[in-house]
Design a protein around this motif. Structure first.
Motif, PDB file in Angstrom:
ATOM      1  N   ARG A  76       0.830  -1.220   0.000  1.00  9.14           N
ATOM      2  CA  ARG A  76       0.000   0.000   0.000  1.00  9.14           C
ATOM      3  C   ARG A  76       0.855   1.257   0.000  1.00  9.14           C
ATOM      4  N   ILE A  77       0.246   2.312  -0.526  1.00  8.30           N
ATOM      5  CA  ILE A  77       0.789   3.665  -0.421  1.00  8.30           C
ATOM      6  C   ILE A  77      -0.224   4.457   0.398  1.00  8.30           C
ATOM      7  N   TYR A  78       0.257   5.115   1.435  1.00  8.41           N
ATOM      8  CA  TYR A  78      -0.581   5.973   2.264  1.00  8.41           C
ATOM      9  C   TYR A  78      -0.188   7.412   1.937  1.00  8.41           C
ATOM     10  N   ARG A  79      -1.145   8.186   1.465  1.00  5.15           N
ATOM     11  CA  ARG A  79      -0.862   9.595   1.168  1.00  5.15           C
ATOM     12  C   ARG A  79      -1.429  10.440   2.297  1.00  5.15           C
ATOM     13  N   LEU A  80      -0.571  11.199   2.975  1.00  4.43           N
ATOM     14  CA  LEU A  80      -1.018  12.145   3.993  1.00  4.43           C
ATOM     15  C   LEU A  80      -0.951  13.522   3.356  1.00  4.43           C
ATOM     16  N   SER A  81      -2.097  14.173   3.259  1.00  5.62           N
ATOM     17  CA  SER A  81      -2.201  15.457   2.566  1.00  5.62           C
ATOM     18  C   SER A  81      -2.643  16.533   3.553  1.00  5.62           C
TER      19      SER A  81
END
Length: 188
Positions: A154-159
């Motif tokens: 998985r890739i977790y994007r924190l924006s």
């Protein structure tokens, strides 16, 4: 009779106590600026966010991404309504690419075309690390601060971003730094 009278007094005392406790809890929640932990069992991550912020989840059908937004509504410098937010998006990374390579090669497919950003709005990029996990950090000209974090498949994007209020440059760095530092992926 007498027992009925005592029962009514006991009930009114208990009700009064419940009201006092409810008011006390509401005041405590507002005054103790601390953080609370959000845990997502499906996508195996947790993050701390300010106790007085709201949390709201959305499933994006088009991109197969699930997002969770933590936010606060307030007034910007101009007096207009403004939302300060941090959103966690979860994407699949079946080829187990590094976050930088995933962003360059698979982001368009996995995000339904949201990424990669047009090069004209990307002001800086760098490879980074978040909680011991490899990350790719991007900053855009409209004051988006994105961390693409790789863990397992998985890739977790924190924006981190602000909406409205015409003051996107004054992002709450201290709050965002605490949220970023608290981000953890369980198991895998």
């Amino acid at each position: 009779g007498f027992m009925g009278f005592r029962y009514k007094i006991l009930l009114s005392v208990l009700f009064g106590l419940a009201v006092v406790l409810a008011i006390g809890w509401a005041v405590y929640r507002q005054s103790s600026g601390g953080f609370v932990t959000y845990r997502n069992a499906v996508y195996a991550y947790q993050i701390d966010y300010p106790r007085d912020w709201q949390a709201e989840g959305v499933t994006q059908g088009s991109s197969r991404s699930v997002e969770m937004t933590f936010y606060e509504m307030g007034k910007g410098a101009s007096g207009k309504d403004q939302m300060t937010a941090m959103t966690v998006h979860v994407y699949e990374n079946p080829r187990l690419l590094s976050p930088k390579d995933w962003y360059a090669q698979d982001a368009k497919l996995q995000s339904g075309g949201l990424y990669p950003y047009p090069a004209s709005i990307v002001s800086s990029t760098r490879e980074a690390e978040v909680s011991g996990m490899p990350a790719y950090h991007l900053v855009t000209t409209d004051a988006n601060y994105d961390y693409f974090i790789g863990k397992g498949h998985r890739i977790y994007r924190l924006s981190f971003e602000k909406f409205g209020g015409n003051a996107t440059s004054d992002l709450p760095g201290e709050i965002y730094a605490k949220m970023l530092a608290s981000f953890a992926v369980m198991g895998q």
